[in-house]
Design an enzyme around this catalytic site. Structure first.
Site, PDB file in Angstrom:
ATOM      1  N   SER A  57       0.851  -1.198   0.000  1.00 49.49           N
ATOM      2  CA  SER A  57       0.000   0.000   0.000  1.00 49.49           C
ATOM      3  C   SER A  57       0.886   1.247   0.000  1.00 49.49           C
ATOM      4  O   SER A  57       0.429   2.347  -0.339  1.00 49.49           O
ATOM      5  CB  SER A  57      -0.925   0.004   1.222  1.00 49.49           C
ATOM      6  OG  SER A  57      -0.198  -0.272   2.398  1.00 49.49           O
ATOM      7  N   GLU A 127       0.021 -12.361  -1.761  1.00 47.67           N
ATOM      8  CA  GLU A 127      -1.403 -12.437  -2.076  1.00 47.67           C
ATOM      9  C   GLU A 127      -1.731 -13.682  -2.896  1.00 47.67           C
ATOM     10  O   GLU A 127      -0.921 -14.100  -3.723  1.00 47.67           O
ATOM     11  CB  GLU A 127      -1.825 -11.193  -2.880  1.00 47.67           C
ATOM     12  CG  GLU A 127      -1.626  -9.893  -2.124  1.00 47.67           C
ATOM     13  CD  GLU A 127      -2.047  -8.661  -2.923  1.00 47.67           C
ATOM     14  OE1 GLU A 127      -2.596  -8.800  -4.043  1.00 47.67           O
ATOM     15  OE2 GLU A 127      -1.823  -7.548  -2.412  1.00 47.67           O
ATOM     16  N   GLU A 194      -9.224  -9.615   3.389  1.00 46.51           N
ATOM     17  CA  GLU A 194      -9.533  -8.213   3.055  1.00 46.51           C
ATOM     18  C   GLU A 194     -10.881  -8.117   2.332  1.00 46.51           C
ATOM     19  O   GLU A 194     -11.122  -8.829   1.340  1.00 46.51           O
ATOM     20  CB  GLU A 194      -8.417  -7.628   2.174  1.00 46.51           C
ATOM     21  CG  GLU A 194      -8.700  -6.184   1.788  1.00 46.51           C
ATOM     22  CD  GLU A 194      -7.490  -5.429   1.231  1.00 46.51           C
ATOM     23  OE1 GLU A 194      -6.365  -5.975   1.242  1.00 46.51           O
ATOM     24  OE2 GLU A 194      -7.701  -4.281   0.793  1.00 46.51           O
TER      25      GLU A 194
HETATM   26  O1  KIV Z   1      -0.405  -3.435   1.484  1.00 46.25           O
HETATM   27  C1  KIV Z   1      -1.033  -3.417   2.550  1.00 46.25           C
HETATM   28  O2  KIV Z   1      -0.986  -2.465   3.333  1.00 46.25           O
HETATM   29  C2  KIV Z   1      -1.855  -4.588   2.867  1.00 46.25           C
HETATM   30  C3  KIV Z   1      -2.840  -4.426   3.975  1.00 46.25           C
HETATM   31  C4  KIV Z   1      -3.996  -3.644   3.521  1.00 46.25           C
HETATM   32  C5  KIV Z   1      -3.256  -5.744   4.533  1.00 46.25           C
HETATM   33  O3  KIV Z   1      -1.771  -5.563   2.224  1.00 46.25           O
END
Ligand code: KIV
Length: 292
Positions: A57, A127, A194
């Protein structure tokens, strides 16, 4: 008289993947937050949060991309190193970026290893479900703890046609439950769920021995994770509905920057207390030297 507190807090210990499993067994909620830099990581660790995820993220909330796809291994390692310097106790999880584990299993193991060897992480996250099982087995086999991630997996945003909740049909829900069981069997120490329905997240959490960490998945998960920039109100582009905001730091920053601009323009900053002085005799010497 002694100054010791009556009930000194038990000495804090480093959180490990084993602590995650023990917390689930004791029904103690697990707390996880994201961080991408040293001062945030330090504050999160000092607050007693169990785990810091250096999420990809990063690409959206720090680097300003539209989604997480452009994030590279070098981006991740750079930010993981900064976070690791700020954390003493929390379990450190590095998020494997798009195309660092999908194409080739040996490549996935090498990239996972870099998070531990070069960036101070304790574990990695990646993922996907059954299609990732070979890579997960190989990474776990190399001694690297892996956290899975199911439901809305942002690296598949183009396949989903946007950031949409997953597992909302009976077929989709069964597929997600089966994927979770496959990831557990492959050796994951936990799974992020998620944007999935509350009932489904609860069911998955009951069926697994490893903990589930929810984001937009309700209170039935064994722990919760949020993107810190969302929690702090630092990311102004959008706020997902599952986020609870605990501060409005973007607004606070705007106010502080505007106040600084006004002070400089009005010559209210710097004031005397922000400056350094020079002795009068030294000043005289300088003036003589300059012939003034
Ligand atoms: O990239 C991220 O911050 C995540 C979280 C939202 C679990 O994968």
């Amino acid at each position: 008289m002694s100054t010791l507190p009556v009930n000194p807090p038990p000495s804090r210990q480093k959180i490990t993947t084993r602590s995650f499993r023990l917390k689930k067994q004791r029904a103690e909620p697990i707390t996880v937050l994201t961080a991408y830099d040293y001062p945030t990581a330090l504050a999160i660790d000092q607050a007693g949060i169990d785990s810091v995820l250096v999420g990809d993220s990063l690409g959206m909330v720090v680097l300003g991309y539209e989604n997480t796809l452009p994030v590279t291994m070098e981006d991740m390692l750079h930010h993981c190193r900064a976070v690791a310097r700020g954390v003493q106790y929390a379990l450190l999880i590095g998020d494997m970026p798009f195309m660092s584990y999908q194409a080739d299993v040996p490549d996935a193991v090498r990239n996972a290893g870099r998070f531990l060897q070069e960036a101070g992480m304790d574990a990695v996250k990646l993922e996907g479900g059954r299609e990732r099982v070979e890579a997960i087995r190989a990474i776990v086999g190399a001694g690297i703890p892996v956290m899975g991630h199911l439901g809305l997996t942002p690296q598949s945003v183009n396949q989903f046609g946007g950031f949409r909740a997953q597992g909302r049909t009976a077929v989709g829900a069964k597929q997600l439950l089966d994927d979770a069981l496959v990831l557990e069997e492959a050796g994951c120490f936990g799974i992020v769920l998620e944007s999935v329905p509350v009932r489904l997240a609860e069911l998955v959490s009951q069926r697994l021995e490893i903990p589930t960490i929810g984001i937009g998945a309700g209170a039935g998960c064994d722990g919760q994770v949020l993107v810190t920039h969302d929690l702090l109100g630092l990311f102004d582009r959008f706020t997902p509905r599952f986020v609870k905001r605990y501060a409005s730091l973007h607004e606070e920053m705007n106010k502080a920057f505007a106040a600084y601009k006004a002070d400089v323009e009005d010559k209210a900053f710097p004031a005397a207390e922000h400056t350094f002085t020079m002795d009068d005799d030294q000043w005289e010497v300088l003036l003589r030297e300059l012939g003034d």
